[in-house]
Design an enzyme around this catalytic site. Structure first.
Site, PDB file in Angstrom:
ATOM      1  N   TYR A 127       3.587  -0.208  -1.668  1.00 18.88           N
ATOM      2  CA  TYR A 127       4.531   0.717  -2.316  1.00 18.88           C
ATOM      3  C   TYR A 127       3.829   1.591  -3.364  1.00 18.88           C
ATOM      4  O   TYR A 127       4.256   2.697  -3.655  1.00 18.88           O
ATOM      5  CB  TYR A 127       5.607  -0.101  -3.053  1.00 18.88           C
ATOM      6  CG  TYR A 127       6.895  -0.339  -2.333  1.00 18.88           C
ATOM      7  CD1 TYR A 127       8.052  -0.543  -3.069  1.00 18.88           C
ATOM      8  CD2 TYR A 127       6.995  -0.411  -0.951  1.00 18.88           C
ATOM      9  CE1 TYR A 127       9.283  -0.785  -2.458  1.00 18.88           C
ATOM     10  CE2 TYR A 127       8.202  -0.652  -0.322  1.00 18.88           C
ATOM     11  CZ  TYR A 127       9.342  -0.831  -1.090  1.00 18.88           C
ATOM     12  OH  TYR A 127      10.549  -1.076  -0.487  1.00 18.88           O
ATOM     13  N   ASP A 279      10.813  -2.091  10.663  1.00 20.17           N
ATOM     14  CA  ASP A 279      10.651  -2.723   9.341  1.00 20.17           C
ATOM     15  C   ASP A 279      10.650  -4.244   9.515  1.00 20.17           C
ATOM     16  O   ASP A 279      11.070  -4.996   8.639  1.00 20.17           O
ATOM     17  CB  ASP A 279      11.761  -2.297   8.383  1.00 20.17           C
ATOM     18  CG  ASP A 279      11.290  -2.344   6.919  1.00 20.17           C
ATOM     19  OD1 ASP A 279      12.127  -2.183   6.026  1.00 20.17           O
ATOM     20  OD2 ASP A 279      10.090  -2.570   6.687  1.00 20.17           O
TER      21      ASP A 279
END
Ligand code: FWO
Ligand code: ZN
Length: 389
Positions: A127, A279
């Protein structure tokens, strides 16, 4: 060598009844192929549909999660989950947790999956910006490590992001672009777009304010809410790509389901700019309006093809419904030997039965599943211990 006889072939384009000869890669596609070689493995595919093997471009293959503390760290993907989902190519990434998850582990898992029988690639980073890398630099990672095809999933517009500045994002995209160029790879920046009000704004500013092309980015989770989904029309109109997350079982609105959203984008002429990804093994955390963690689910790779089948069941032609998990992904990620059934391409082929169920899975010319029976299992999935082949 393997000869698939009399399959109804979608390259994804409909090609009618064809035989497909496999010797490592796809070596011939024609009607009534006659092949005289010893030990030819002939598979009668009458009544079955041959499609390109599925590509899942966003899977937390070593596990992800953690947003609710240690017990919410998810577990890694199993080889069999990929095979049963018809996934012959997977791209692994890290997410929120770039501390207890490492790129070294991500790389090792990608190598393990390759040894077990599927194709695998990875994004470096997680991230956060600055980006975690293997060699200390995004450019060097892309140039020196074959499995690295880009950077991701970089979070923006999310309370869990590192709140990157525009300058940081520009430099990151510039490095990925150059690394991609020098290595002949996509150098893609896979961007996690959160529920924040900023949506795609940071990316729009980079594209409008620099020479970096819109195609350098693949923003994902675009179907996570209606505001973001609707805002993506501007991005698509600029020639941008978007990725829709299929592990969204808790999204109630029909319009947010990938099959439904893709039908809209098809109608608006964006058929080659949309991909799906699962995902898989990523956490699907839920937060209340104050940002308090209230629970989480786990992404499943089995949802990837499910959304394609739902599109077909709701009227989308198969040759179009396949694009977001085959040809489109291969084109955008520059996986040149993947995503289509053509002579010279990798022999990654899925056979579907008349009800569009996954029946047979071939990856790199190796039969992993035949007539719904899995022939190749993961290392510790066949018996209690592993015996060298
Ligand atoms: C999405 C992966 C999210 C992890 O927003 O980004 O959290 O690191 O495992 N998942 N954070 C899921 C939504 C699209 C529903 C991730 C997760
Ligand atoms: Zn994400």
């Amino acid at each position: 060598m393997i000869l698939l006889k009399n399959a109804t072939v979608y390259t994804p384009e409909p090609a009618g009844r064809k035989d497909i000869l496999i010797a490592g890669c796809i070596v011939a596609i024609d009607s009534d192929l006659v092949v005289h070689v010893p030990n030819l493995n002939v598979i009668d595919c009458t009544g079955k549909i041959a499609v390109p093997g599925f590509i899942d471009n966003h899977v937390h293959i070593v596990g992800g999660g953690g947003e609710g503390g240690f017990r919410t760290r998810t577990f890694e993907i199993s080889f069999s989950d990929l095979v049963r989902a018809g996934i012959t190519t997977v791209v692994g990434c890290l997410g929120t947790d770039g501390v207890s998850r490492s790129l070294e582990a991500l790389y090792a898992k990608a190598k393990a999956l390759e040894e077990e029988g599927v194709s695998s690639y990875i994004y470096v980073g997680s991230y956060r910006v600055p980006v975690v890398t293997l060699t200390g630099s995004v450019i060097r990672d892309l140039v020196l490590i074959d499995k690295v095809i880009g950077v991701g999933e970089i979070a923006i517009s999310d309370h869990r992001s590192s709140q990157p500045t525009l300058e940081e994002l520009k430099r990151l995209a510039a490095d990925a672009r150059i690394g991609g160029m020098l290595s002949g790879k996509a150098g893609l920046v896979n961007v996690h777009v959160g529920d924040g009000a900023g949506m795609l704004q940071p990316l729009l500013e980079i594209v409008k304010g620099t020479e970096i092309p819109v195609t350098q980015f693949l923003p994902t989770h675009i179907n996570r809410n209606s505001r973001l989904l609707n805002s993506s029309i501007e991005w698509l109109s600029m020639g941008g790509f978007i990725d829709l997350t299929t592990s969204v079982s808790d999204l109630l609105d029909d319009e947010l389901l990938p099959w439904r959203a893709f039908q809209e984008f098809l109608a608006e002429g964006f058929e080659s700019q949309v991909t799906f990804s699962s995902d898989g093994q990523g956490s699907l955390p839920r937060f209340d309006e104050k940002g308090n963690f209230v629970g989480l689910g786990i992404g499943k790779v089995s949802t990837l093809y499910e959304q394609v089948r739902l599109a077909v069941e709701h009227g989308t032609p198969l040759e179009k419904a396949l694009l977001p998990i085959t040809k489109n992904v291969a084109t955008i990620l520059k996986l040149r030997s993947k995503g289509s059934i053509r002579v010279g391409m990798d022999a990654d082929i899925v056979l579907l039965d008349q009800d569009l169920n996954i029946d047979t899975v071939i990856c790199g010319g190796k039969i992993l599943m035949l007539n719904k029976e899995q022939l190749v299992k993961g290392t510790f999935e066949s018996e209690s211990s592993y015996n060298c082949p």
